[in-house]
Design an enzyme around this catalytic site. Structure first.
Site, PDB file in Angstrom:
ATOM      1  N   LYS A  83      65.913 -32.909  -8.572  1.00  0.00           N
ATOM      2  CA  LYS A  83      65.892 -33.540  -7.232  1.00  0.00           C
ATOM      3  C   LYS A  83      64.295 -33.351  -6.537  1.00  0.00           C
ATOM      4  O   LYS A  83      63.751 -32.442  -5.905  1.00  0.00           O
ATOM      5  CB  LYS A  83      66.343 -33.317  -6.652  1.00  0.00           C
ATOM      6  CG  LYS A  83      67.006 -34.560  -5.104  1.00  0.00           C
ATOM      7  CD  LYS A  83      68.183 -34.036  -4.902  1.00  0.00           C
ATOM      8  CE  LYS A  83      69.015 -34.781  -3.660  1.00  0.00           C
ATOM      9  NZ  LYS A  83      70.341 -34.721  -3.045  1.00  0.00           N
TER      10      LYS A  83
HETATM   11  O1  G3P Z   1      72.959 -37.545  -0.229  1.00  0.00           O
HETATM   12  C1  G3P Z   1      72.082 -37.057   0.309  1.00  0.00           C
HETATM   13  C2  G3P Z   1      72.709 -36.934   1.836  1.00  0.00           C
HETATM   14  O2  G3P Z   1      73.685 -35.281   1.555  1.00  0.00           O
HETATM   15  C3  G3P Z   1      72.712 -36.669   2.931  1.00  0.00           C
HETATM   16  O3  G3P Z   1      73.881 -36.645   4.035  1.00  0.00           O
HETATM   17  O4  G3P Z   1      75.109 -37.478   5.603  1.00  0.00           O
HETATM   18  O5  G3P Z   1      73.471 -35.838   6.130  1.00  0.00           O
HETATM   19  O6  G3P Z   1      72.769 -38.400   6.043  1.00  0.00           O
HETATM   20  P1  G3P Z   1      74.181 -37.039   5.357  1.00  0.00           P
END
Ligand code: G3P
Length: 216
Positions: A83
């Site tokens: 990634k």
């Molecule tokens: O896949 C990316 C994710 O982990 C981010 O999620 O909820 O932190 O915006 P969030």
């Protein structure tokens, strides 16, 4: 649409994988911090559990260091997707890894032009962050639709991996918009089977069945 789980909690991954639900896993530095585990150790464990791609993220910002970190990560298991962030150096690293035949997930995508660049750099996956766009009153789902249209226009094979998914509605909307993959927190995946009318209907059927006095 494929389901990935967005977590570094191995117990959750095992439970969901046992249901045959998981096509892959995504992690990020915040999820590794939350797990409290050693990065290499937990990623190796996840890769042993799940056959599909497991995203592990580099943390350097310059090309040379990204290449060194990504190369190390790719040696942990055959199913690692490296990634990299959607920056100029990240795109350059994406091209190098892609030319080496490695899977690359380009993350932190917030615009259609960024997604176009990632596809041109040979990304296996592009990760638009739906929830974080919604947080700012931007339209995350429109972004998925725009990327779908652009990739279809030019027959790019990069898979749209909808990330930052927060709700069950996000999942169905991503499927309607043509995302190839949704990566969801374990709680969101579990919530997909729930409906209040299912619970109510079941309660009624069981009450009537009991009244018949029969057994199967
Ligand atoms: O896949 C990316 C994710 O982990 C981010 O999620 O909820 O932190 O915006 P969030």
């Amino acid at each position: 649409m494929k389901f990935f789980v967005d977590t570094a909690e191995v117990n959750d991954i095992r439970e969901l994988n046992a249901l045959g639900l998981l096509d892959g896993v995504t992690t990020n530095p915040s999820l590794i911090k939350k797990s409290g585990r050693d990065f290499a150790e937990v990623v190796r464990e996840i890769c042993d559990e799940v056959e599909g791609p497991v995203s592990a993220e580099v943390v350097s910002l310059d090309y040379d260091s990204m290449i060194a970190e990504g190369t190390k990560l790719s040696e942990l298991a055959d199913n690692i997707a490296i990634k990299v962030p959607l920056t100029w150096d990240g795109l350059k690293a994406c091209r190098t890894f892609s030319d080496q035949g490695k899977m690359v997930n380009v993350t932190l995508c917030f615009s259609a032009n960024q997604a176009l660049l990632a596809a041109k750099a040979g990304a296996t996956f592009i990760s638009p962050f739906i929830g974080r766009m919604d947080d700012l009153n931007l339209d995350g789902m429109q972004l998925i639709q725009d990327i779908r249209q652009i990739y279809d226009n030019y027959m790019f094979e990069t898979e749209i991996l909808a990330a930052s998914i927060r709700t069950a509605n996000h999942v169905s909307e991503c499927a309607l918009a043509g995302a190839d993959v949704a990566t969801c927190p374990p709680g969101v995946l579990r919530s997909l089977s729930s409906h209040v009318l299912t619970d109510k209907g079941l309660e009624g059927f069981l009450k009537d069945w009991e009244a018949t006095g029969q057994k199967i």
